[in-house]
Motif scaffolding. Structure first.
Motif, mmCIF file in Angstrom:
data_model
loop_
_atom_site.group_PDB
_atom_site.id
_atom_site.type_symbol
_atom_site.label_atom_id
_atom_site.label_comp_id
_atom_site.label_asym_id
_atom_site.label_seq_id
_atom_site.Cartn_x
_atom_site.Cartn_y
_atom_site.Cartn_z
ATOM 1 N N GLY A 30 0.789 -1.217 0.000
ATOM 2 C CA GLY A 30 0.000 0.000 0.000
ATOM 3 C C GLY A 30 0.824 1.270 0.000
ATOM 4 O O GLY A 30 0.269 2.362 0.194
ATOM 5 N N ALA A 31 2.103 1.154 -0.223
ATOM 6 C CA ALA A 31 2.966 2.341 -0.230
ATOM 7 C C ALA A 31 3.023 2.887 -1.650
ATOM 8 O O ALA A 31 3.993 2.681 -2.398
ATOM 9 C CB ALA A 31 4.365 1.985 0.281
ATOM 10 N N GLU A 32 1.977 3.616 -2.058
ATOM 11 C CA GLU A 32 1.885 4.091 -3.432
ATOM 12 C C GLU A 32 2.959 5.129 -3.749
ATOM 13 O O GLU A 32 3.496 5.155 -4.860
ATOM 14 C CB GLU A 32 0.491 4.671 -3.682
ATOM 15 C CG GLU A 32 -0.629 3.646 -3.626
ATOM 16 C CD GLU A 32 -1.971 4.234 -4.020
ATOM 17 O OE1 GLU A 32 -2.027 5.464 -4.227
ATOM 18 O OE2 GLU A 32 -2.938 3.479 -4.133
ATOM 19 N N SER A 33 3.278 5.967 -2.801
ATOM 20 C CA SER A 33 4.318 6.972 -3.039
ATOM 21 C C SER A 33 5.673 6.303 -3.284
ATOM 22 O O SER A 33 6.435 6.703 -4.171
ATOM 23 C CB SER A 33 4.418 7.924 -1.848
ATOM 24 O OG SER A 33 3.206 8.625 -1.667
ATOM 25 N N MET A 34 5.963 5.262 -2.515
ATOM 26 C CA MET A 34 7.213 4.533 -2.718
ATOM 27 C C MET A 34 7.204 3.840 -4.079
ATOM 28 O O MET A 34 8.202 3.812 -4.790
ATOM 29 C CB MET A 34 7.403 3.509 -1.604
ATOM 30 C CG MET A 34 8.688 2.689 -1.725
ATOM 31 S SD MET A 34 10.171 3.724 -1.682
ATOM 32 C CE MET A 34 10.080 4.333 0.000
ATOM 33 N N ALA A 35 6.043 3.297 -4.463
ATOM 34 C CA ALA A 35 5.939 2.639 -5.767
ATOM 35 C C ALA A 35 6.171 3.642 -6.896
ATOM 36 O O ALA A 35 6.836 3.334 -7.900
ATOM 37 C CB ALA A 35 4.573 1.987 -5.914
ATOM 38 N N LEU A 36 5.637 4.856 -6.728
ATOM 39 C CA LEU A 36 5.847 5.883 -7.743
ATOM 40 C C LEU A 36 7.322 6.283 -7.815
ATOM 41 O O LEU A 36 7.866 6.486 -8.908
ATOM 42 C CB LEU A 36 4.986 7.098 -7.440
ATOM 43 C CG LEU A 36 5.041 8.242 -8.463
ATOM 44 C CD1 LEU A 36 4.588 7.760 -9.829
ATOM 45 C CD2 LEU A 36 4.179 9.420 -7.995
ATOM 46 N N LEU A 37 7.974 6.379 -6.654
ATOM 47 C CA LEU A 37 9.409 6.686 -6.643
ATOM 48 C C LEU A 37 10.204 5.587 -7.335
ATOM 49 O O LEU A 37 11.139 5.870 -8.093
ATOM 50 C CB LEU A 37 9.891 6.866 -5.201
ATOM 51 C CG LEU A 37 11.394 7.126 -5.019
ATOM 52 C CD1 LEU A 37 11.802 8.429 -5.700
ATOM 53 C CD2 LEU A 37 11.751 7.171 -3.535
ATOM 54 N N VAL A 38 9.825 4.333 -7.090
ATOM 55 C CA VAL A 38 10.506 3.210 -7.751
ATOM 56 C C VAL A 38 10.312 3.301 -9.259
ATOM 57 O O VAL A 38 11.248 3.091 -10.039
ATOM 58 C CB VAL A 38 9.974 1.870 -7.209
ATOM 59 C CG1 VAL A 38 10.512 0.706 -8.050
ATOM 60 C CG2 VAL A 38 10.381 1.695 -5.756
ATOM 61 N N PHE A 39 9.085 3.626 -9.665
ATOM 62 C CA PHE A 39 8.831 3.759 -11.108
ATOM 63 C C PHE A 39 9.716 4.836 -11.725
ATOM 64 O O PHE A 39 10.289 4.638 -12.795
ATOM 65 C CB PHE A 39 7.359 4.085 -11.344
ATOM 66 C CG PHE A 39 7.052 4.427 -12.775
ATOM 67 C CD1 PHE A 39 6.991 3.445 -13.748
ATOM 68 C CD2 PHE A 39 6.838 5.756 -13.156
ATOM 69 C CE1 PHE A 39 6.713 3.773 -15.079
ATOM 70 C CE2 PHE A 39 6.572 6.088 -14.470
ATOM 71 C CZ PHE A 39 6.500 5.090 -15.441
ATOM 72 N N LEU A 40 9.834 5.966 -11.047
ATOM 73 C CA LEU A 40 10.683 7.043 -11.571
ATOM 74 C C LEU A 40 12.153 6.621 -11.582
ATOM 75 O O LEU A 40 12.906 6.991 -12.489
ATOM 76 C CB LEU A 40 10.493 8.312 -10.743
ATOM 77 C CG LEU A 40 9.118 8.977 -10.840
ATOM 78 C CD1 LEU A 40 9.059 10.205 -9.941
ATOM 79 C CD2 LEU A 40 8.804 9.349 -12.288
ATOM 80 N N GLY A 41 12.556 5.850 -10.565
ATOM 81 C CA GLY A 41 13.931 5.347 -10.578
ATOM 82 C C GLY A 41 14.175 4.405 -11.743
ATOM 83 O O GLY A 41 15.213 4.483 -12.428
#
Length: 914
Positions: free
Chosen positions: A329-340
């Motif tokens: 449920g950590a959507e912000s972390m998932a978005l950061l991973v996507f950008l990485g």
């Protein structure tokens, strides 16, 4: 795995992020134009090299670790080991590239082997074919991560216009064009692009470390808890077990990754072409391995967490790094991973396509267009737009090839599998690249043979099976071999089985590549052009004079001609600006220059090389400088001049060596002159003393006789005898000095007759008898009874014998002295030896004892006797008569002077010879 609810968020974030990168690139280019480089830092340089870490690292390494444990590490161990050699290897490549205005790895290899257009074109073709799968890897990873975030991941390919991978490909093509081909850069530096890539490297590192910390400390209670749970998992033991095949794969992939860290076109671009200061290599040697260590710290923990937390088969292991934050449920972390991950993929695609577009334009398309008269390039005044168009179309074409490869073939392979296939293709450049900078004997034919053989084996053992496994070729080719020949099975060539496909392909392709390269080079002679280039590359660290950099050229060229030529390819405005900066830096008034000098021509060539490559630049420059039409003869003429410059440089080096040698000889001669000056002073003192002694005696006794006329007759006779004796002594001294002067001047009248050497020695013994008696020194003579005839001057030979006997007596101890004279015949030589039992001659004096003025001190009295001319006179006489004289002695054991003269059979009579 839940998807992000805001469908617009991901594409908006992606476009915003890419726009930020573009803004950084724009600022970087503006700063470069203002002379304030944003990338002139070893830290930025090391971060740009980290473009090596692509989607393969960000996603694929975790997938590899989840399936094979630590076997993801060789991909990073290889570059770390190679980095230790960068000060020797990479720094040399950078120096060569700067000195020869290299714009790509194809330009580098083609220039090394005689400016070969064919070789540069072959490297470009191999690079494009080999790297297309790698580009498809990035598109696949970005599209897969986007699909995972939005919940649109599909097993079957989508229609072209709705395929997210196609949208990613178009977006990356547009941004690659904006980053790398906004204008033709005369120096072929893309400072804005490098700045953006360095920023991307920072983002992907931060993103990966962040998700690693989140997984290890958010989903688990640290490393200990994670590994303790993994140890209880049944798959744990298998992951950390390396069988024989895995061990071979470990070694093969380590070697492969070590070779490609510079051979991949994008790595060559950032590490070599974009380098602004070769001193940055020193820090990159440890900064880059440190980056690799940091980005891999959490790979294995994330992989283990994915195995433990996600149901088997629910998520592809390559996406564990993205799936773990999403299921939590950590959507912000998932978005950061996507950008990485987006950073990892876009950085690679942008740099790779820019590098490939430069290679295709400079080494493949432009050489063909310059050769084809129907292309009409000679009639066009501005070719810069054509160059930009070619590069932009090449970028679009390469990205689209990557997309279609991913769509048609790449679905059957993992990210790591696709990446290793491209690695194996790029590794084919390593032998000709490394051999070219260290081995002058490598030839163009050898390089062509090696590259062709290696690439053919790579295509047969890796590319062909990928087409078969994807259904584009019959699968029986892989299983049974072409035409059912088992020995030709692509993945078990000639019966070599038990290896993974990458190790198998690497062994056979390198064997074919290196073997062909060495054998053909050894059995072919390099041309003059190849020898010139080999010397420039291999000896790049040797001091090079001004002429080596400003290439010699014949003919004339006006400044306006050069500006017009460069402006056709670079653009008039940018060309005029570049020439103005050159004039300001060198304090020149270009408007007043009637003809361009060699430096200005070299500057124009550098500008051209950045736009169309070094080889094409020389051809175009030849057409202006020499007023000739384009053609191969122009290239040969220019390179012949370069060879003349190198020959002249070698002559200068030889003359420099001769000057150093002459300088050393002059120093030695000066020291010798100083020594002779000291000897002269000693000689003058000695002669003065020797002259004063008899003169004083003569004067004293003459005054006594004059002032005392009544002296008894006996005493008068005694004093007159002393006067006569001292007069004779004075005469001998003067005669000795005069004799030496005549001998050195060649003014002596020689009377050459048949002489009995035995009679000569007996006469000398009789003449010196009183000396032996006065000093009570024993004389032993061993003379043969039969005559020993020679041709010589009897008086001069007696003089030699007397000098040697007198010298022996002088150094013998009184009463205990013993002199032995031996005369004998040995074959066609007659040898005279005069030995004494005096103090001997030290080793340092044996070679100089025959020098004039030099005397070895009398160890009995510590005072030299005589003038020091006797032995010098002896040497002159003996050498003139065709003989030789030397001394044998040891300190404290006496001395033995030996003379050898040519023997002669008796003749009826001798003739006097002047």
């Amino acid at each position: 795995m839940a998807a992000l609810t805001d469908g617009w968020l991901i594409p908006t974030a992606a476009i915003a992020y890419l726009s930020l990168l573009f803004g950084i690139a724009y600022v970087g280019d503006r700063r470069a134009e203002q002379g304030r480089s944003l990338i002139n830092s070893p830290y930025v340089y090391a971060l740009s090299i980290a473009v090596y870490c692509t989607s393969w690292t960000f996603y694929g390494s975790v997938g590899r670790a989840a399936q094979a444990g630590p076997q993801f590490l060789p991909i990073y161990i290889g570059p770390t080991l190679m980095a230790a050699l960068w000060w020797v290897v990479l720094r040399k490549i950078v120096r060569i590239a700067k000195r020869n205005r290299i714009t790509s790895i194809a330009d580098f290899i083609g220039s090394r082997y005689g400016k070969s257009r064919l070789l540069g074109g072959l490297v470009t073709v191999i690079a494009i074919i080999g790297i297309v799968p790698y580009i498809s890897l990035q598109l696949k990873a970005i599209a897969a991560s986007y699909g995972a975030l939005t919940g649109q991941a599909l097993l079957e390919p989508q229609p072209l216009l709705t395929d997210s991978a196609f949208h990613v490909a178009v977006l990356l093509a547009v941004f690659s064009i904006l980053f790398g081909t906004r204008h033709i850069d005369a120096s072929e530096h893309h400072e804005g692009m490098v700045a953006a890539v360095a920023f991307e490297s920072s983002v992907k590192l931060v993103a990966f470390l962040a998700v690693g910390v989140f997984v290890v400390y958010g989903l688990f209670d640290g490393f200990g808890d994670l590994f303790a749970r993994a140890e209880r998992h049944p798959e744990f033991a298998r992951l950390f077990t390396l069988d024989g095949r895995a061990q071979i794969s470990w070694v093969a992939v380590t070697l492969l990754s070590a070779l490609v860290i510079v051979c991949l076109p994008r790595q060559f671009q950032v590490a070599v072409v974009e380098n602004v200061d070769e001193r940055h290599v020193a820090k990159a040697i440890w900064l880059f391995p440190a980056y690799l260590l940091a980005i891999n710290v959490f790979v294995l923990p994330i992989a283990l967490a994915g195995v433990l937390s996600l149901p088997a088969g629910s998520v592809h292991p390559d996406l564990y790094v993205l799936a773990l934050p999403m299921v939590s449920g950590a959507e912000s972390m998932a978005l950061l991973v996507f950008l990485g991950g987006l950073s990892a993929g876009t950085g690679m695609v942008i740099v790779e396509t820019v590098a490939l577009s430069t290679m295709a334009c400079n080494d493949l398309i432009m050489p063909l267009l310059l050769r084809w008269h129907w292309a009409g390039l000679g009639r066009r005044s501005d070719l810069s737009r054509l160059l930009l168009l070619i590069r932009r179309l090449t970028i679009v074409g390469v990205v689209m090839l990557g997309y279609f490869y991913e769509r048609l073939i790449g679905q059957a392979f993992s990210l790591v599998g696709i990446g290793l296939m491209s690695f194996a293709a790029a590794a084919q450049f390593a032998p000709v690249l490394l051999g070219g900078i260290f081995w002058k004997g490598a030839t163009r034919r050898g390089a062509l043979a090696g590259l062709s053989a290696g690439f053919a084996v790579w295509a047969y053992t890796l590319l062909l099976p990928s087409l078969a496994l994807s259904g584009w070729l019959p699968h029986t080719i892989v299983e049974h071999g072409p035409f059912g020949i088992a020995l030709l099975r692509p993945q078990e060539l000639f019966g070599m089985s038990g290896l993974d496909p990458i190790s198998h392909a690497l062994i056979w392709s390198m064997l074919a590549n290196v073997g062909s390269y060495l054998l053909v080079s050894l059995f072919t002679e390099p041309t003059d052009i190849e020898r010139v280039q080999a010397a420039l590359f291999v000896d790049v660290f040797r001091p090079a004079g001004h002429s080596a950099q400003a290439r010699a050229w014949r003919g004339t060229a006006t400044v306006s001609d050069l500006v017009a030529l460069v402006g056709r390819f670079v653009g008039i405005e940018r060309t005029q600006s570049a020439f103005a900066r050159y004039a300001q830096t060198h304090r020149l008034d270009l408007a007043s220059l009637a003809q361009a000098d060699a430096d200005l021509v070299a500057f124009a060539e550098r500008l051209l090389a950045g736009a169309i490559g070094a080889g094409s630049a020389r051809v175009m420059l030849a057409s202006v400088v020499k007023g000739e039409t384009l053609g191969l003869s122009g290239v040969l003429e220019i390179l012949d001049e370069a060879q003349q410059v190198i020959a002249y440089s070698r002559q200068l080096q030889a003359k420099s060596y001769e000057l150093e040698k002459t300088s050393a000889e002059l120093r030695a001669a000066n020291e010798r002159l100083q020594q002779l000056d000291r000897l002269k002073d000693d000689f003058i003192n000695t002669v003065t003393h020797e002259l004063r002694t008899p003169l004083t005696s003569i004067r004293s006794f003459s005054e006594i006789l004059r002032d005392n006329p009544g002296l008894p007759m006996v005493q008068r006779q005694e004093f007159l005898g002393i006067v006569i004796s001292e007069s004779e002594r004075l005469t001998r001294l003067v005669n000795q000095v005069l004799d030496l002067a005549k001998l050195e001047a060649g003014a002596v009248q020689w009377t050459i007759t048949q002489v009995d050497m035995g009679a000569v020695v007996r006469a000398a013994i009789e003449a010196t008898g009183s000396l032996f008696s006065d000093k009570r020194v024993a004389l032993v003579a061993r003379l043969p009874e039969q005559p020993l005839p020679i041709r010589g001057d009897r008086d001069r030979l007696i003089q030699v014998a007397i000098n040697l006997l007198s010298n022996a007596v002088k150094f013998c101890p009184p009463e205990k002295g013993r002199v032995t004279v031996t005369l004998e015949r040995e074959d066609d030589r007659i040898r005279l030896s005069i030995a004494d039992n005096g103090p001997g001659i030290p080793d340092w004096a044996k070679d100089v004892v025959f020098e004039k003025f030099l005397q070895v001190g009398d160890t009995m009295t510590e005072k030299p006797q005589g003038t020091g001319l006797g032995l010098a006179i002896c040497r002159h006489i003996v050498v003139h008569l065709g003989g030789r004289i030397w001394v044998e002695s040891a300190a404290g054991q006496g001395a033995c002077f030996r003379i050898e003269l040519p023997a002669l059979a008796p003749v009826a009579h001798g003739a006097a010879v002047a």
